[in-house]
Design a protein around this motif. Structure first.
Motif, short mmCIF file in Angstrom:
data_model
loop_
_atom_site.label_atom_id
_atom_site.label_comp_id
_atom_site.label_asym_id
_atom_site.label_seq_id
_atom_site.Cartn_x
_atom_site.Cartn_y
_atom_site.Cartn_z
N GLN A 329 0.83 -1.21 0.00
CA GLN A 329 0.00 0.00 0.00
C GLN A 329 0.87 1.26 0.00
O GLN A 329 1.80 1.37 0.80
CB GLN A 329 -0.93 0.01 1.22
CG GLN A 329 -2.22 -0.74 0.96
CD GLN A 329 -2.60 -1.69 2.07
OE1 GLN A 329 -1.96 -1.73 3.11
NE2 GLN A 329 -3.63 -2.48 1.86
N ASN A 330 0.54 2.17 -0.90
CA ASN A 330 1.21 3.48 -0.94
C ASN A 330 0.29 4.50 -0.28
O ASN A 330 -0.88 4.60 -0.63
CB ASN A 330 1.45 3.91 -2.40
CG ASN A 330 2.28 2.90 -3.16
OD1 ASN A 330 3.32 2.47 -2.69
ND2 ASN A 330 1.81 2.51 -4.34
N ILE A 331 0.82 5.25 0.66
CA ILE A 331 0.03 6.26 1.36
C ILE A 331 0.56 7.65 1.02
O ILE A 331 1.77 7.91 1.17
CB ILE A 331 0.06 6.04 2.89
CG1 ILE A 331 -0.53 4.67 3.23
CG2 ILE A 331 -0.70 7.13 3.62
CD1 ILE A 331 -0.54 4.36 4.70
N TYR A 332 -0.35 8.51 0.57
CA TYR A 332 0.03 9.88 0.19
C TYR A 332 -0.80 10.89 0.96
O TYR A 332 -2.01 10.70 1.13
CB TYR A 332 -0.18 10.10 -1.32
CG TYR A 332 0.62 9.16 -2.18
CD1 TYR A 332 1.96 9.40 -2.44
CD2 TYR A 332 0.03 8.00 -2.70
CE1 TYR A 332 2.71 8.51 -3.22
CE2 TYR A 332 0.76 7.12 -3.48
CZ TYR A 332 2.10 7.37 -3.73
OH TYR A 332 2.83 6.50 -4.49
N ASN A 347 7.24 4.26 8.37
CA ASN A 347 7.46 5.26 9.41
C ASN A 347 8.38 6.41 8.99
O ASN A 347 9.01 7.05 9.82
CB ASN A 347 8.00 4.62 10.70
CG ASN A 347 6.99 3.67 11.31
OD1 ASN A 347 5.79 3.84 11.11
ND2 ASN A 347 7.45 2.67 12.03
N SER A 348 8.48 6.65 7.70
CA SER A 348 9.25 7.80 7.23
C SER A 348 8.41 8.57 6.21
O SER A 348 7.48 8.03 5.61
CB SER A 348 10.58 7.36 6.60
OG SER A 348 10.34 6.55 5.46
N VAL A 349 8.76 9.85 6.06
CA VAL A 349 8.00 10.72 5.16
C VAL A 349 8.94 11.21 4.05
O VAL A 349 10.04 11.68 4.31
CB VAL A 349 7.45 11.94 5.91
CG1 VAL A 349 6.58 12.79 4.99
CG2 VAL A 349 6.65 11.51 7.13
N LEU A 350 8.48 11.06 2.81
CA LEU A 350 9.26 11.52 1.66
C LEU A 350 8.47 12.62 0.96
O LEU A 350 7.35 12.39 0.49
CB LEU A 350 9.51 10.35 0.70
CG LEU A 350 10.26 10.67 -0.59
CD1 LEU A 350 11.70 11.09 -0.29
CD2 LEU A 350 10.25 9.46 -1.54
N LYS A 351 9.04 13.84 0.92
CA LYS A 351 8.39 14.94 0.21
C LYS A 351 8.62 14.76 -1.28
O LYS A 351 9.77 14.65 -1.73
CB LYS A 351 8.92 16.28 0.69
CG LYS A 351 8.49 16.62 2.11
CD LYS A 351 8.85 18.06 2.47
CE LYS A 351 8.38 18.40 3.88
NZ LYS A 351 6.92 18.42 4.00
N ASP A 526 -0.27 12.60 12.35
CA ASP A 526 0.47 11.54 13.05
C ASP A 526 -0.09 10.16 12.75
O ASP A 526 0.64 9.16 12.78
CB ASP A 526 0.42 11.77 14.57
CG ASP A 526 1.47 12.77 15.01
OD1 ASP A 526 2.26 13.22 14.15
OD2 ASP A 526 1.51 13.12 16.20
N VAL A 527 -1.39 10.09 12.48
CA VAL A 527 -2.03 8.80 12.24
C VAL A 527 -1.44 8.11 11.01
O VAL A 527 -1.51 6.90 10.86
CB VAL A 527 -3.56 8.97 12.11
CG1 VAL A 527 -3.93 9.62 10.78
CG2 VAL A 527 -4.28 7.63 12.26
#
Length: 850
Positions: A329-332, A347-351, A526-527
C-alpha cells in the motif's frame, strides 16, 4: 544472530538501500500522478535494488519482507518486461510464499521466467503443503498457513494482521475443517452489523455449498430456527450480530453452541459505541452457558490480540499477530491548496517535489477524477449526507458511460425497488454510486456486484468499510478523517480503512490518498505514521476510569458529566454488574466481577446486589435486557403481573389505530420522554405508527416511499435537506424526494428494527414469564425484524433471502415452497428461478442464496 538477520538489519539501515527505496517510491508516485518526465533506474541501480529485495525476502522479519514486496510492486509498471526483473520478481514472491502475486505476474505480465532449481522445488513444495482445505486450488501464503495451523491446534485463539491479510478467508477455511469434526457442533460467527451478515452468509454459502450438504449443516442469519421444519437432523452455522446472539441465547430451546468466532473483535474496544458492551455481554453469556465453547477472535492491526483472551479468562499464549501483508500500500498526503504531496512508508516521510501540476486548479472531485480514471475508487466521507453531496459533485464532471446490459438493468431495478427519482439512478449512469450501512440489502448487493465487475468506478461510502464490508479497491481517497461529526478516525479505524486498498489477485499494490482541500483541513497527520496499536476493551477502561460515575448509576443517581454516549455506556455497565452479582457461583464469576474483586471493590459489588436483590422480575429477563432501565422493567413486570393480560392486540387486529395506541402506552410505560431521544415527542408516534403498520403489513419499500411522498406533499410537512435546514416538502423537488427516502430507510432500520424491536421483545418476555407462551400472543419484535406477519415469509428470510424477495415468493410463487404442517421444509429452486425474470434483483438473490 543468524547471518540473514544481520544482513537484514544492515540493509534496512544502509543509506544506499534507502536512497534506492525512495527512488522506487518516487517512480510509483510519478506513475500514479501521471508525470510525463519520470526518473529511471540505471542498470546497476535496478540490479542492486532487486538484489537487496531478494535478500530481504529470505528474512523472517515482517518489515523486511514487506519492503521486499514493495520494491517488486513499485517497479512492476516500468520494468515488467525487463528480463532481470521478471526472474527476480518471481523468485521473491516465491520466497515470500505469495501465490496470488505469482499468479498476477504470470497472468497479467505473461511472466514465464524460470526459477533456479532449488527455489522451484521450494515453491512447488509450498504449493502442495499450503493448499487451503477444499479451497478449489487456493493456496495459503506463508503467513496465512502459519496462522491456519495454529488455529487448527487450539480451542481458543486470538489473531491480528493487516486488513488485506485475508483473515475472513482463514476463518472460512477453518470452518471447512470444523464441520468435518465428529461429533459435529453448532457454530456462531459474530459480525458487527447486519450488512456484514449477508456478506458472510453469501461467502459461506458459495464456498461451503457441497460440504454443507455432505456434513448436514445449514446456515442461519437469525436467532429463530423454529420456523423451518427439517426431517433430517442438522447442525447449524449462525451468522449473527451481538443483538441477535443475545436473542438466540434468551430462547431456551435453541441448540447449544460449540464454536464462537468474533470477527472484527477490535469493536470490543470502541469506547464511543455502546454496542461494544453488547458484544462483550453476548460473548460472556455464551461462555457462561456453554463453558467449553471454543472461542476465536479476529481483528485488524492490533498489537495485543491476546487482550481479548485475557478479558474472558482464556489462555493468552494462544495468540498471533503479524504485520506482513500480501499486497503493498502506498500512502500519500495531498494538500490541494499548496500542491504539496508527501509519501508515507515504513514510518518515514518523503516529500515529493513537483508531483502536482502548479498550473492546474484541482477541486477535490477533479483530483479524484484525475487520479481515478479507469480504476476502482472508494471515497471515504464521514457522513451519509456527505457521500451523497460529493457523489453529486463528481457525477457532474463525468460523461454518461456506455451502458452495458448490467447497468441498464441495475437502473431499472433501482427505479422499481426504490423510486425513479432516486439519485443512484443518475449516478450509476455516470459510473458513480454511494454505499452506507442502512442502504437496503438488495441495493448494497447490486452496487457491490457492479463495482467488482468494474461497471461503476467511483463509490462514496461512510464507515461501512470500517465494519469489514468486503469491497477491496485499487484506490482509497480519505477526504475527511472524521468518524461521525465530532471525533476523528482512531488509528485502528484509519489503518483498517486504508487496508482495503489493493485487491489481492487483481493488482500488486493499493493506493491511499489523504486529501486536504478547501472544505477540510487535517489537524493531525500523526495517524499516517504506523505505530503499535494496543487496545483495551471498553468494559475494562470504563470501569478503571469511572468508578464514581458507575456508583452513581448503581444508586440511580444522575451522572452529570460526560457525553450522552458515555453516560449510556456507564448505565449499561452498571446494569451488567447488578445482574452479574446475582449469578456468581463457586464455579463461575463474570470477568467484571473478577475485576472488581481483584481491584478490592467489594463495596461496589454489594451496592449492585442490593439494588435488585428484592426485584420480582425474573433475573433472566434483566440479563437479556441490560440497556433498559431496571426500575422501569420492574414496574412493567408488576403491572402485567397485576393485570395478567397483554396490551397488544392479536395479529389479526394490527392496524394503524391499534399500533398508535400501543406506542402511546409504551411511551408511558417505558418513559420514552426521558429514555429515548428519537421517541421522546409523543406526537412523533403518529408517524411511526403509520410506518410500522406499512412495514408489518408487508408493503414494499417503493410503496412506503410513494405513499410518504404524497402524504408529506399534501399536508405541507417539512423535510430536513441539510443539517438542521428544513424546507416545505415539494414532490416535484428531487432533493426533497431523496432526503425523504433517506429518512424513511433510516427510520425503518434504526427506529423500527432496532429501538422499537428492543422494547417489544422485552415486553413479550415479560408476558411469557407471567401468562405463558400460549397466551402471550405474537412477539411484535419478530414482526418488526422481518417486516411481515406471515411465518413462511419469516422462514424464507431465515435461510438468507431478503424481505422483498421472501414476500414476492410467498405472494406470487407459493407453489415453489415445500410446506409440511404449514411450515417451510424446502424450496424448489429450479421452479422459482424459472418464474422470475433473469435480470431481476430477486433472480440474482435466489440464485446466490438458495
Amino acid at each position: 544472530m543468524k547471518i540473514i538477520d544481520k544482513l537484514t538489519e544492515d540493509i534496512l539501515r544502509d543509506e544506499y538501500f534507502n536512497a534506492l527505496f525512495n527512488k522506487c517510491s518516487l517512480i510509483t508516485a510519478q506513475n500514479l500522478f501521471k508525470k510525463s518526465n519520470r526518473v529511471q533506474f540505471t542498470t546497476k541501480e535496478l540490479r542492486d535494488t532487486l538484489r537487496f529485495a531478494d535478500i530481504l525476502s529470505n528474512s523472517k522479519n515482517s518489515e523486511a519482507r514487506n519492503r521486499s514486496y514493495q520494491i517488486v510492486a513499485s517497479l512492476n509498471q516500468d520494468y515488467k518486461d525487463n528480463e532481470v526483473y521478471r526472474t527476480v520478481s518471481k523468485a521473491i514472491f516465491s520466497k515470500l510464499g505469495n501465490f496470488p502475486a505469482i499468479n498476477y505476474l504470470e497472468n497479467k505480465n505473461k511472466n514465464i521466467a524460470l526459477l533456479p532449481i532449488f527455489r522451484e522445488i521450494e515453491t512447488e513444495s509450498k504449493r502442495l503443503i499450503q493448499q487451503a482445505p477444499d479451497g478449489n486450488g487456493m493456496i495459503f501464503t506463508d503467513t496465512q498457513f502459519e496462522l491456519f495451523n495454529k488455529l487448527s491446534k487450539s480451542t481458543e485463539f486470538s489473531f491480528s494482521g493487516p486488513t488485506s491479510m485475508g483473515k475472513s478467508f482463514i476463518i472460512k477455511s477453518f470452518i471447512k475443517k470444523v464441520i468435518k469434526n465428529s461429533p459435529p457442533e453448532n457454530i456462531v460467527i459474530i459480525v458487527p452489523t447486519r450488512a456484514l451478515i449477508n456478506q458472510f452468509f453469501s461467502d459461506l454459502k458459495n464456498e461451503l455449498h457441497e460440504l454443507l450438504d455432505t456434513y448436514k449443516y445449514k446456515i442461519f442469519i437469525n436467532s429463530n430456527v423454529s420456523d423451518i421444519l427439517t426431517e433430517e437432523k442438522y447442525n447449524y452455522i449462525f451468522v449473527l450480530t451481538p443483538e441477535r446472539l443475545l436473542s438466540y441465547l434468551s430462547q431456551d430451546t435453541n441448540p447449544p453452541i460449540g464454536f464462537l468466532f468474533i470477527d472484527e473483535a477490535h469493536k470490543l474496544a470502541n469506547d464511543k459505541d455502546a454496542r461494544s458492551v453488547t458484544t462483550y455481554s453476548a460473548i460472556e453469556k455464551v461462555q457462561k452457558m456453554y463453558g467449553n465453547v471454543k472461542l476465536y477472535f479476529s481483528s485488524p492491526n492490533v498489537s495485543n490480540p491476546e487482550i481479548f483472551l485475557r478479558l474472558f479468562n482464556r489462555d493468552i499464549q494462544n495468540s498471533f499477530r503479524t504485520g506482513e501483508s500480501p499486497v503493498s500500500q502506498n500512502i500519500y498526503f495531498v494538500n490541494l491548496e499548496t500542491k504539496e504531496v508527501e509519501s508515507y512508508s515504513n514510518n518515514s516521510v518523503l516529500k515529493l517535489q513537483d508531483i502536482l501540476d502548479d498550473s492546474k486548479d484541482y477541486s477535490i472531485t477533479k483530483f479524484i477524477k484525475f487520479i481515478g480514471a479507469d480504476k476502482n475508487n472508494l471515497i471515504y466521507c464521514y457522513s451519509k449526507r456527505n457521500t451523497v453531496n460529493k457523489a453529486i459533485e463528481l457525477s457532474k464532471l463525468l460523461p454518461r458511460i456506455e451502458q452495458s446490459e448490467l447497468v441498464e438493468q441495475a437502473i431499472k431495478n433501482i427505479k422499481e425497488y426504490i423510486h425513479p427519482e432516486y439519485y443512484l439512478v443518475d449516478f450509476i449512469e455516470k459510473g458513480v454510486a454511494y454505499h452506507y450501512g442502512k442502504l437496503p440489502q438488495l441495493i448494497r448487493n447490486l452496487i457491490e456486484d457492479l463495482y467488482q465487475k468494474e461497471e461503476i468506478r467511483y463509490v462514496f461510502c461512510t464507515s461501512t468499510l470500517l465494519e469489514g464490508v468486503n469491497m477491496p479497491t485499487q484506490n482509497i481517497f480519505i477526504i475527511d478523517n472524521r468518524s461521525g461529526s465530532k471525533t476523528t478516525l482512531s488509528p485502528i479505524d484509519f489503518w483498517n480503512l486504508s487496508g482495503r486498498a489493493g485487491r489481492l489477485t487483481r493488482e500488486l499494490v493499493g493506493n491511499i490518498f489523504c486529501v486536504q482541500y478547501e472544505d477540510f483541513k487535517w489537524v493531525d497527520k500523526d495517524v499516517l505514521i504506523r505505530k503499535d496499536i494496543k487496545l483495551q476493551p471498553t468494559i475494562l477502561t470504563k470501569i478503571d476510569h469511572n468508578l464514581k460515575k458507575i456508583e452513581k448509576a448503581l444508586k440511580n443517581e444522575e451522572i452529570k458529566s460526560g457525553s450522552e454516549v458515555e453516560k449510556e455506556i456507564l448505565k449499561y455497565i452498571a446494569n451488567i454488574i447488578k445482574v452479574d452479582t446475582l449469578e456468581t457461583t463457586a464455579n463461575y464469576k463474570s470477568p467484571i466481577i473478577d475485576k472488581l474483586i481483584e481491584d478490592n471493590k467489594q463495596k461496589l459489588i454489594d451496592l449492585a446486589k442490593q439494588g435488585i436483590i428484592n426485584f420480582e422480575i425474573p433475573k433472566s429477563i434483566l440479563k437479556f435486557n441490560q440497556t433498559i432501565n431496571f426500575e422501569i422493567q420492574e414496574r412493567i413486570y408488576k403491572a402485567v403481573s397485576k393485570s395478567k393480560k397483554s396490551i397488544l392486540p392479536n395479529s389479526g387486529a394490527i392496524k394503524y389505530e391499534s399500533i398508535l395506541k400501543v406506542l402511546i402506552d409504551f411511551h408511558r410505560l417505558y418513559s420514552w420522554d426521558k429514555t429515548e431521544k428519537k421517541l421522546a415527542n409523543v406526537n412523533s408516534l403518529k408517524y411511526y405508527a403509520v410506518l410500522m403498520n406499512q412495514w408489518v403489513q408487508g408493503f414494499s419499500l417503493s410503496q412506503i416511499i410513494s405513499q410518504s411522498i404524497d402524504y408529506n406533499h399534501d399536508n405541507g410537512y417539512q423535510v430536513e435537506v441539510d443539517f438542521r435546514v428544513y424546507e416545505v416538502f415539494d414532490k416535484t423537488n428531487r432533493r426533497h424526494i431523496n432526503a425523504l427516502i433517506e429518512k424513511l430507510i433510516d427510520d425503518i432500520e434504526y427506529v423500527l428494527r432496532y429501538i422499537l424491536e428492543k422494547y417489544f421483545n422485552h415486553y413479550y418476555q415479560i408476558l411469557v414469564a407471567i401468562i405463558g407462551e400460549s397466551k402471550a400472543g405474537d412477539n411484535w419484535a419478530t414482526l418488526l425484524e422481518y417486516g411481515t406477519q406471515i411465518p413462511q415469509v419469516i422462514a424464507l428470510q431465515n435461510i438468507g433471502l431478503s424481505r422483498n424477495t421472501a414476500i414476492k415468493i410467498f405472494r406470487h410463487h407459493r407453489k415453489s415452497l415445500i410446506l409440511k404442517d404449514n411450515k417451510l421444509v424446502g424450496v424448489n429452486k429450479a421452479l422459482l428461478l424459472n418464474e422470475f425474470r433473469s435480470t431481476s434483483l430477486e433472480f440474482e438473490e435466489i440464485k446466490r442464496t438458495l
